[in-house]
Structures are given as structure tokens and as C-alpha cells.
Design a protein around this motif. Structure first.
Motif, PDB file in Angstrom:
ATOM      1  N   GLU A   1       0.860  -1.183   0.000  1.00 13.29           N
ATOM      2  CA  GLU A   1       0.000   0.000   0.000  1.00 13.29           C
ATOM      3  C   GLU A   1       0.896   1.231   0.000  1.00 13.29           C
ATOM      4  O   GLU A   1       1.889   1.292   0.718  1.00 13.29           O
ATOM      5  CB  GLU A   1      -0.882   0.007   1.249  1.00 13.29           C
ATOM      6  CG  GLU A   1      -1.867   1.150   1.303  1.00 13.29           C
ATOM      7  CD  GLU A   1      -2.692   1.151   2.578  1.00 13.29           C
ATOM      8  OE1 GLU A   1      -2.220   1.742   3.575  1.00 13.29           O
ATOM      9  OE2 GLU A   1      -3.786   0.551   2.591  1.00 13.29           O
ATOM     10  N   THR A   2       0.559   2.209  -0.815  1.00 14.90           N
ATOM     11  CA  THR A   2       1.397   3.408  -0.899  1.00 14.90           C
ATOM     12  C   THR A   2       0.541   4.624  -1.231  1.00 14.90           C
ATOM     13  O   THR A   2      -0.551   4.499  -1.789  1.00 14.90           O
ATOM     14  CB  THR A   2       2.498   3.226  -1.961  1.00 14.90           C
ATOM     15  OG1 THR A   2       3.409   4.326  -1.928  1.00 14.90           O
ATOM     16  CG2 THR A   2       1.904   3.139  -3.351  1.00 14.90           C
ATOM     17  N   ASP A   3       1.033   5.802  -0.882  1.00 19.63           N
ATOM     18  CA  ASP A   3       0.296   7.037  -1.140  1.00 19.63           C
ATOM     19  C   ASP A   3       0.192   7.306  -2.634  1.00 19.63           C
ATOM     20  O   ASP A   3       1.136   7.064  -3.395  1.00 19.63           O
ATOM     21  CB  ASP A   3       0.984   8.230  -0.467  1.00 19.63           C
ATOM     22  CG  ASP A   3       0.896   8.178   1.049  1.00 19.63           C
ATOM     23  OD1 ASP A   3      -0.096   7.650   1.562  1.00 19.63           O
ATOM     24  OD2 ASP A   3       1.840   8.655   1.718  1.00 19.63           O
ATOM     25  N   ALA A   4      -0.958   7.842  -3.041  1.00 24.14           N
ATOM     26  CA  ALA A   4      -1.170   8.211  -4.446  1.00 24.14           C
ATOM     27  C   ALA A   4      -0.643   9.626  -4.658  1.00 24.14           C
ATOM     28  O   ALA A   4      -1.279  10.602  -4.256  1.00 24.14           O
ATOM     29  CB  ALA A   4      -2.656   8.139  -4.791  1.00 24.14           C
ATOM     30  N   VAL A   5       0.528   9.733  -5.275  1.00 19.37           N
ATOM     31  CA  VAL A   5       1.173  11.023  -5.498  1.00 19.37           C
ATOM     32  C   VAL A   5       1.592  11.130  -6.957  1.00 19.37           C
ATOM     33  O   VAL A   5       2.208  10.202  -7.498  1.00 19.37           O
ATOM     34  CB  VAL A   5       2.424  11.191  -4.597  1.00 19.37           C
ATOM     35  CG1 VAL A   5       3.134  12.502  -4.913  1.00 19.37           C
ATOM     36  CG2 VAL A   5       2.034  11.132  -3.130  1.00 19.37           C
ATOM     37  N   ASN A   6       1.255  12.239  -7.576  1.00 18.94           N
ATOM     38  CA  ASN A   6       1.696  12.516  -8.941  1.00 18.94           C
ATOM     39  C   ASN A   6       2.863  13.489  -8.847  1.00 18.94           C
ATOM     40  O   ASN A   6       2.682  14.697  -8.789  1.00 18.94           O
ATOM     41  CB  ASN A   6       0.554  13.112  -9.772  1.00 18.94           C
ATOM     42  CG  ASN A   6       0.948  13.364 -11.218  1.00 18.94           C
ATOM     43  OD1 ASN A   6       2.098  13.175 -11.609  1.00 18.94           O
ATOM     44  ND2 ASN A   6      -0.004  13.801 -12.018  1.00 18.94           N
ATOM     45  N   ALA A   7       4.086  12.963  -8.839  1.00 20.95           N
ATOM     46  CA  ALA A   7       5.271  13.795  -8.652  1.00 20.95           C
ATOM     47  C   ALA A   7       5.580  14.665  -9.859  1.00 20.95           C
ATOM     48  O   ALA A   7       6.411  15.568  -9.780  1.00 20.95           O
ATOM     49  CB  ALA A   7       6.481  12.912  -8.329  1.00 20.95           C
ATOM     50  N   SER A   8       4.920  14.414 -10.979  1.00 21.85           N
ATOM     51  CA  SER A   8       5.142  15.229 -12.178  1.00 21.85           C
ATOM     52  C   SER A   8       4.455  16.586 -12.085  1.00 21.85           C
ATOM     53  O   SER A   8       4.651  17.439 -12.940  1.00 21.85           O
ATOM     54  CB  SER A   8       4.639  14.473 -13.418  1.00 21.85           C
ATOM     55  OG  SER A   8       5.360  13.270 -13.594  1.00 21.85           O
TER      56      SER A   8
ATOM     57  N   SER B   1      12.259   4.072 -11.515  1.00 21.21           N
ATOM     58  CA  SER B   1      10.970   4.564 -11.043  1.00 21.21           C
ATOM     59  C   SER B   1       9.999   4.662 -12.214  1.00 21.21           C
ATOM     60  O   SER B   1      10.400   4.563 -13.380  1.00 21.21           O
ATOM     61  CB  SER B   1      11.134   5.928 -10.377  1.00 21.21           C
ATOM     62  OG  SER B   1      11.618   6.880 -11.316  1.00 21.21           O
ATOM     63  N   TYR B   2       8.731   4.869 -11.890  1.00 20.28           N
ATOM     64  CA  TYR B   2       7.689   4.851 -12.908  1.00 20.28           C
ATOM     65  C   TYR B   2       6.671   5.972 -12.689  1.00 20.28           C
ATOM     66  O   TYR B   2       6.429   6.388 -11.549  1.00 20.28           O
ATOM     67  CB  TYR B   2       6.916   3.524 -12.866  1.00 20.28           C
ATOM     68  CG  TYR B   2       7.748   2.297 -13.107  1.00 20.28           C
ATOM     69  CD1 TYR B   2       7.877   1.755 -14.386  1.00 20.28           C
ATOM     70  CD2 TYR B   2       8.406   1.646 -12.053  1.00 20.28           C
ATOM     71  CE1 TYR B   2       8.628   0.614 -14.615  1.00 20.28           C
ATOM     72  CE2 TYR B   2       9.167   0.502 -12.269  1.00 20.28           C
ATOM     73  CZ  TYR B   2       9.277  -0.010 -13.555  1.00 20.28           C
ATOM     74  OH  TYR B   2      10.032  -1.138 -13.771  1.00 20.28           O
ATOM     75  N   ASP B   3       6.088   6.437 -13.780  1.00 25.34           N
ATOM     76  CA  ASP B   3       4.816   7.139 -13.737  1.00 25.34           C
ATOM     77  C   ASP B   3       3.809   6.166 -14.321  1.00 25.34           C
ATOM     78  O   ASP B   3       4.084   5.518 -15.356  1.00 25.34           O
ATOM     79  CB  ASP B   3       4.850   8.424 -14.563  1.00 25.34           C
ATOM     80  CG  ASP B   3       5.648   9.528 -13.882  1.00 25.34           C
ATOM     81  OD1 ASP B   3       5.918   9.405 -12.670  1.00 25.34           O
ATOM     82  OD2 ASP B   3       6.001  10.501 -14.563  1.00 25.34           O
TER      83      ASP B   3
ATOM     84  N   LEU C   1       5.721   6.107  -8.891  1.00 29.25           N
ATOM     85  CA  LEU C   1       6.027   4.938  -8.063  1.00 29.25           C
ATOM     86  C   LEU C   1       7.501   4.578  -8.154  1.00 29.25           C
ATOM     87  O   LEU C   1       8.111   4.700  -9.219  1.00 29.25           O
ATOM     88  CB  LEU C   1       5.186   3.738  -8.507  1.00 29.25           C
ATOM     89  CG  LEU C   1       3.660   3.911  -8.435  1.00 29.25           C
ATOM     90  CD1 LEU C   1       2.969   2.807  -9.216  1.00 29.25           C
ATOM     91  CD2 LEU C   1       3.203   3.911  -6.983  1.00 29.25           C
ATOM     92  N   ASP C   2       8.055   4.126  -7.047  1.00 33.10           N
ATOM     93  CA  ASP C   2       9.414   3.614  -7.032  1.00 33.10           C
ATOM     94  C   ASP C   2       9.406   2.186  -7.565  1.00 33.10           C
ATOM     95  O   ASP C   2       8.396   1.480  -7.464  1.00 33.10           O
ATOM     96  CB  ASP C   2       9.963   3.640  -5.600  1.00 33.10           C
ATOM     97  CG  ASP C   2      11.441   3.312  -5.557  1.00 33.10           C
ATOM     98  OD1 ASP C   2      12.249   4.188  -5.893  1.00 33.10           O
ATOM     99  OD2 ASP C   2      11.788   2.160  -5.209  1.00 33.10           O
TER     100      ASP C   2
END
Length: 253
Positions: free
Chosen positions: A109-116, A152-154, A165-166
Motif C-alpha cells: 500500500e502506498t500514497d497516491a502522489v503525482n510527482a510530475s 521509477s515509474y509514472d 512509483l518507485d
């Protein structure tokens, strides 16, 4: 997201006088006291390849891999436009079983973050949630390694939002029961809803949900309405995974 020149032209003086006449305070002209800066040294970063720079932008939703990387991804410029907003219609189209995109699954489970920096849907991604790879940044083969060695991925979620995501947070091993992010039926365009309702199971569930929920999409509803709402999304995902065809949505990046 300058400095004024020491010699002020007549139009500038006229504008300056108008500002004062209206009661506004205009800033005093500033004359640079230092000599012009020397040119910046040339960047040592590697310029994009000619092939990448010349890559034509797709006129619709891409259906073929871009570039020659090990992971099948859409064109980078198109991904930027996609991730600037949330596109539930486009996500369903891209998740169709005959599309070439790389599917991956959350290992935790991980936070939903759009780093772009684009739009996102908050909350968390669930363990075993299914996503599509949009961008893959490979791990560094030498020097200091930051983050996962697998890069890493978008990625695109079923609800149409993008997340960053890492490499350690995803796997390409398909879990027994892949999960999906919550899709809101009302987010889908009329053209996509109509296409989905060609499936008998989806249409029957849609009609039952509409009758029970009485058109309410927010606020307090009956428990049966909630159950049918979840059921509708379940059969939509089942249909798309099973090979149902969806026309290219009218609403797209």
C-alpha cells in the motif's frame, strides 16, 4: 511560474503619467549598475536524441509503443498532457486487453502522489492494485544510486489519474486477484457509458442501480444502492479485462 532601461521612450513616459494621474504609484526607473553578465557555460547534460525530438505527437490516444526502451510506453509529450488532468475514459480505453502497455501491480500500500505536478486523486494505492506504465526511468548502472535499482515509474490507474512509483513498489507478477482503483460512473462520458452498456451484465446492473439509487450520486443512499454502485464498477472492470471493446473516447488529452 528586468530592469528598465535608463533611456525612457515617450510612450513609456506617457503611460507613467497616466498611472500617476489615476492615483497609482509607479515604480522608479532603475538603471543597472553592474556590467552585463557573462554567458552561462554550456550544459553538460546530454541533449535529447534527434529521434526523440522528431517524434510526432499522436493525433488521438496512442496504441503503439514509443521509443526503443525495454518497457512499452506512450509518447512522452502525450503522457505530459494526459497526466495534467484525470481521464477516466482514456484509462478504460488503454486498459483494454488488446493494448500493448505494460501492466504492473503494487507490492504494498502506498500514497497516491503525482510527482510530475499534474492532477491526482488522493488516497492510497492498494496492495495488488493494477496500473499501466506510462514512463520508466531506469536505474543508474554506476555511481551513487538514488531510490530503487530498478528505477521509477509514472503510471496510470483505472480511475484515470497518474501516480509516481518507485521500482520496489511494483512488480510485473500478476497477483491471484488484481485490484483496481475506484471508478466513478459519472466521470465517464456519454459515449463511453453507451458503449459499456452494450454488455448485458453491465446494462442490467446499471438499470438496477439507477432504480435503487434514484439518480443520487452523492450524499446519503441506501445500503443496496452502495452495493449496486460497487457492483457496476466491478462488472465494468471485468468486461474490459475480458476483452470488451470501447471506442476511442471523445474526451481526451
Amino acid at each position: 511560474m528586468s530592469f528598465m532601461r535608463s533611456s525612457i521612450s515617450a510612450p513609456v513616459l506617457l503611460a507613467f503619467g497616466m498611472l500617476i494621474g489615476c492615483g497609482g504609484e509607479a515604480p522608479a526607473p532603475t538603471t543597472p549598475s553592474a556590467p552585463a553578465a557573462e554567458p552561462e557555460p554550456a550544459s553538460t547534460e546530454e541533449a535529447p536524441s534527434a529521434a526523440a525530438a522528431a517524434e510526432p505527437e499522436p493525433t488521438g490516444i496512442p496504441t503503439q509503443c514509443s521509443g526503443k526502451g525495454s518497457v512499452c510506453v506512450p509518447p512522452a509529450k502525450w503522457v505530459q498532457k494526459l497526466c495534467a488532468d484525470v481521464h477516466a475514459d482514456v484509462a478504460l480505453f488503454m486498459f483494454q486487453s488488446d493494448m500493448p502497455w505494460q501492466h504492473m501491480y503494487l507490492t504494498r500500500e502506498t500514497d497516491a502522489v503525482n510527482a510530475s505536478g499534474g492532477a491526482s486523486v488522493g488516497g492510497k494505492l492498494a496492495f495488488d492494485e493494477e496500473v499501466l506504465v506510462l514512463v520508466h526511468r531506469g536505474g543508474d548502472s554506476g555511481g551513487i544510486q538514488v531510490g530503487s535499482a530498478s528505477g521509477s515509474y509514472d503510471a496510470l490507474r483505472w480511475n484515470g489519474s497518474c501516480v509516481s512509483l518507485d521500482g520496489e513498489e511494483v512488480t510485473n507478477t500478476v497477483p491471484p486477484k488484481p485490484k483496481y482503483s475506484r471508478i466513478e460512473w459519472r466521470w465517464l462520458g456519454d459515449d463511453v457509458q453507451e458503449a459499456l452498456r452494450q454488455n448485458d451484465e453491465i446494462n442490467k446492473t446499471y438499470i438496477a442501480r439507477k432504480a435503487e439509487c434514484k439518480g443520487v450520486t452523492m450524499g446519503e443512499v441506501s445500503k443496496k444502492c452502495e452495493v449496486l454502485d460497487d457492483k457496476l464498477i466491478e462488472v465494468v472492470v471485468k468486461s474490459v479485462r475480458g476483452g470488451s471493446k470501447i471506442p476511442e473516447p471523445k474526451a481526451k488529452p
